[in-house]
Design a protein around this motif. Structure first.
Motif, short mmCIF file in Angstrom:
data_model
loop_
_atom_site.label_atom_id
_atom_site.label_comp_id
_atom_site.label_asym_id
_atom_site.label_seq_id
_atom_site.Cartn_x
_atom_site.Cartn_y
_atom_site.Cartn_z
N THR A 60 1.09 -0.91 0.09
CA THR A 60 -0.09 -0.01 -0.14
C THR A 60 0.69 1.17 0.34
O THR A 60 0.71 1.57 -0.81
CB THR A 60 -0.84 -0.05 1.38
OG1 THR A 60 -1.33 -1.52 1.41
CG2 THR A 60 -2.14 1.16 0.78
N SER A 64 1.37 3.77 -3.62
CA SER A 64 0.73 5.09 -3.19
C SER A 64 1.82 6.41 -3.36
O SER A 64 1.66 6.46 -4.38
CB SER A 64 -0.07 4.94 -1.70
OG SER A 64 -0.78 6.00 -2.01
N MET A 206 -3.46 5.70 -0.61
CA MET A 206 -2.70 4.84 0.99
C MET A 206 -4.18 4.40 1.12
O MET A 206 -4.25 3.50 1.23
CB MET A 206 -2.82 4.97 1.43
CG MET A 206 -1.62 4.37 1.98
SD MET A 206 -0.07 4.82 2.85
CE MET A 206 -0.90 5.95 4.95
N VAL A 221 -4.09 -4.75 -1.16
CA VAL A 221 -3.76 -2.96 -0.01
C VAL A 221 -4.58 -3.75 1.17
O VAL A 221 -5.60 -4.41 1.00
CB VAL A 221 -4.03 -2.20 -1.13
CG1 VAL A 221 -3.04 -2.09 -2.02
CG2 VAL A 221 -5.35 -1.79 -1.09
N THR A 222 -3.94 -2.68 1.82
CA THR A 222 -3.95 -3.08 3.08
C THR A 222 -5.76 -2.83 3.44
O THR A 222 -6.98 -3.25 4.73
CB THR A 222 -3.60 -1.95 4.12
OG1 THR A 222 -1.84 -2.49 3.79
CG2 THR A 222 -4.07 -2.56 5.79
#
Lengths: 267, 349
Positions: A60, A64, A206, A221-222
């Motif tokens: 992430t 980003s 993000m 991604v988180t």
């Protein structure tokens, strides 16, 4: 007597203001604080050593960051043109720039996907160069950049608008080329706003979920990982990941903000 | 030598029409006029920041009308502070020096020289935000001079400087000019203009209405506007009767005591402080004696000013003691005497 009445009124009003302001602040703090309080340090520590989580956070962060840096190469010149030149349809262009902010992010994801999917020209061209767009970091970056670019463009445009035209004209009159005027005068003077915009774009990218999940469920991604853990295992499994990610985000912002603050003080 | 030939400029709603002027090498040319006359637009056109809609600008015979600002060898000091706020004084000047050469030793020498000339050596490491108006103006002046302009343009250079700084800066500008720097300076202030200029142009409403040497323009103005700008309030256009007399407004006959002026139209300045006044009728045989009514009395730094009407409006600066002694007051009638020898007469062609 009149004075004390006025005094009382002002104090009452102030009290009301403070109370309402406190409520608004609490609205932001309470869920975050509740999340942190209700998550055991043990589970956070365990999550921090979970390979899936750490690689997701790392993914992430770098996607980003890279998306922000690559797109800034075009966004900063665009912001400069918007601040300095008058052209036809300028208002329309400004409106278009804000579109990604106002449309639903799932719709944004669909829009991005329809441009980069394997059947499209972009998808085919990238594929022939060996770059897979859908379900890859490249696709994630495109989705992140799409929804976060307006933050950079708008901040940079405000920064350039604040630079007095006279300073650029003075530099020009001294014999400086347009490139020199841009890099030695306009850019440094708008730098604070630009960095602010870069941070905002990085942060927004993000935290993007809607657009990213449509373009790339994997690699995760988180924000997608948090959603997946919540869906598959429930709240208690999603919480530690959320807390950890919030912590990492905060750390980055504090770091970046302090960096820009130092910069502006030296300037 | 800089020549403007029939320059027309359209800047938004504002128009400058048909400005022609010549500035010789070494001139200190002041363009004077009220705010909104178009002085700044004219300077920016000379500097190349605005393009003229018609006309040519020649520098030493070469047409520079279409040449970009930075390549004209014409340096402009704006009215607003244009010191680059993110750079120290030293770096502000270096910005200009580095455009022309990369030779470090030469840059350093020129930097020291220009800093010494403008007395800003002690400010080199300061940031513009810590400087006073006068210091800022010197820094910007130093930066502009570092680019070695053939013509230096100054837009109201003293407007943001305090009284003490003004005198210093004036001396500095005068010395620069004496060393050969050609200067075009724009101002709305008469004192500033007369104390610096070798040549003057008077500008009003987008037109250059009068120009010439300082003495010609300021002491023998041919336009009412110029006269008022110079502080002459008793300025009249008069018909020359060629018998030693002139007629103002077909109402007032004034003896000028000479028939040497040939033109039909003359401009007449009656110095305020040289008009004699009396409460009692002045003997009839004396020339230029008039009965007048006082329409207003105002104070100024020299005492009093009377506004009188003797067919046309006249300002009189009497000896204040006389005023007190004679108890002149509003609505009084007085007698005026204007000696032909005090009149300033200018031929209008």
């Amino acid at each position: 007597m009149t004075q004390s009445t006025i005094g009382f009124k002002i104090n009452f009003f102030r009290l009301l203001l403070t109370f309402l302001a406190g409520l608004a602040l609490l609205f932001i703090i309470a869920p975050l604080l509740g999340l942190i309080i209700h998550t055991s340090p043990v589970s956070i520590a365990e999550t921090a050593s979970d390979k899936e989580v750490t690689s997701s956070i790392w993914l992430t962060l770098w996607t980003s960051m890279l998306a922000t840096l690559i797109l800034s190469l075009g966004a900063i010149p665009l912001a400069y043109l918007l601040a300095r030149r008058n052209f036809r349809f300028k208002r329309m262009v400004s409106g278009i720039i804000d579109l990604p902010i106002v449309i639903p992010h799932s719709a944004a994801g669909i829009a991005v996907l329809s441009v980069i999917s394997r059947e499209t020209i972009v998808g085919k061209t990238a594929g022939s160069l060996g770059i897979e767009m859908v379900g890859s970091p490249a696709g994630i970056m495109v989705a992140m950049a799409f929804v976060s670019l307006p933050f950079l463009i708008n901040a940079a445009r405000d920064g350039f608008s604040d630079v007095p035209v006279r300073l650029e004209q003075a530099a020009q009159n001294l014999g400086a080329s347009s490139i020199r005027v841009f890099f030695c005068i306009s850019l440094p003077l708008a730098w604070k706003n630009i960095v602010s915009g870069l941070i905002m774009m990085f942060a927004r990218g993000m935290s993007e979920f809607g657009a990213v999940i449509i373009v790339a469920y994997h690699p995760m991604v988180t924000p997608v990982l948090i959603f997946e853990r919540f869906g598959a295992f429930g709240l208690n499994y999603a919480k530690p990941v959320a807390v950890l990610f919030i912590g990492v985000c905060l750390m980055f912002f504090i770091l970046l903000r302090s960096f820009t603050k130092d910069k502006s003080q030296h300037a | 030598m800089l020549e403007l030939k029939d320059i027309h400029i359209q800047a938004g709603d504002f128009k400058i029409s048909s400005v022609s002027l010549t500035v010789e090498k070494g001139d200190y040319f002041v363009v004077a006029g009220p705010s909104g006359a178009g002085k700044t637009i004219l300077l920016e056109t000379i500097a190349g920041l605005i393009g003229p809609s018609k006309g040519t600008i020649l520098l030493n015979g070469r047409d520079i009308s279409r040449i970009p600002s930075g390549k004209r060898s014409i340096g402009l000091v704006f009215q607003d502070n244009t010191a680059f706020p993110h750079l120290s004084v030293r770096k502000n000047i270096l910005f200009a020096l580095r455009i022309n050469t990369l030779d470090k030793q030469r840059i350093e020498n020129e930097l020291q020289q220009v800093a010494d000339n403008l007395g800003i050596r002690h400010l080199m490491h300061r940031k513009p935000s810590t400087l006073s108006g006068g210091e800022l103006q010197r820094v910007v002046l130093a930066r502009t001079l570092a680019s070695k302009p053939q013509i230096l343009l100054l837009d109201e250079p003293l407007s943001s400087v305090d009284a003490a700084g003004k005198d210093q800066l004036k001396t500095l500008l005068r010395n620069l000019n004496r060393k050969g720097q050609t200067i075009i300076h724009v101002t709305h202030d008469f004192d500033e203009a007369i104390s610096l200029a070798t040549k003057v142009g008077i500008m009003n409403s987008g037109k250059l209405i009068e120009q010439g040497t300082t003495d010609k323009v300021f002491h023998h103005p041919t336009h009412e506007f110029t006269a008022r700008f110079c502080g002459y309030r008793n300025f009249f256009y008069a018909e020359n009767l060629h018998i030693g007399q002139v007629m103002i407004d077909n109402k007032v006959l004034i003896t000028i005591g000479t028939s040497k002026f040939k033109s039909e139209k003359l401009a007449l300045i009656i110095p305020e402080e040289k008009i004699e006044i009396s409460e009692l009728p002045i003997e009839n045989k004396a020339v230029n004696t008039f009965k007048a009514s006082i329409t207003d009395i105002t104070h100024n730094r020299n005492g009093f000013v009377l506004e009188a009407d003797f067919g046309v409006k006249l300002y009189i600066q009497p000896n204040s003691e006389l005023l007190l002694k004679n108890q002149i007051s509003l609505k009084n009638e007085i007698w005026l005497k204007i000696e032909p020898s005090v009149l300033k007469i200018i031929e209008i062609n």
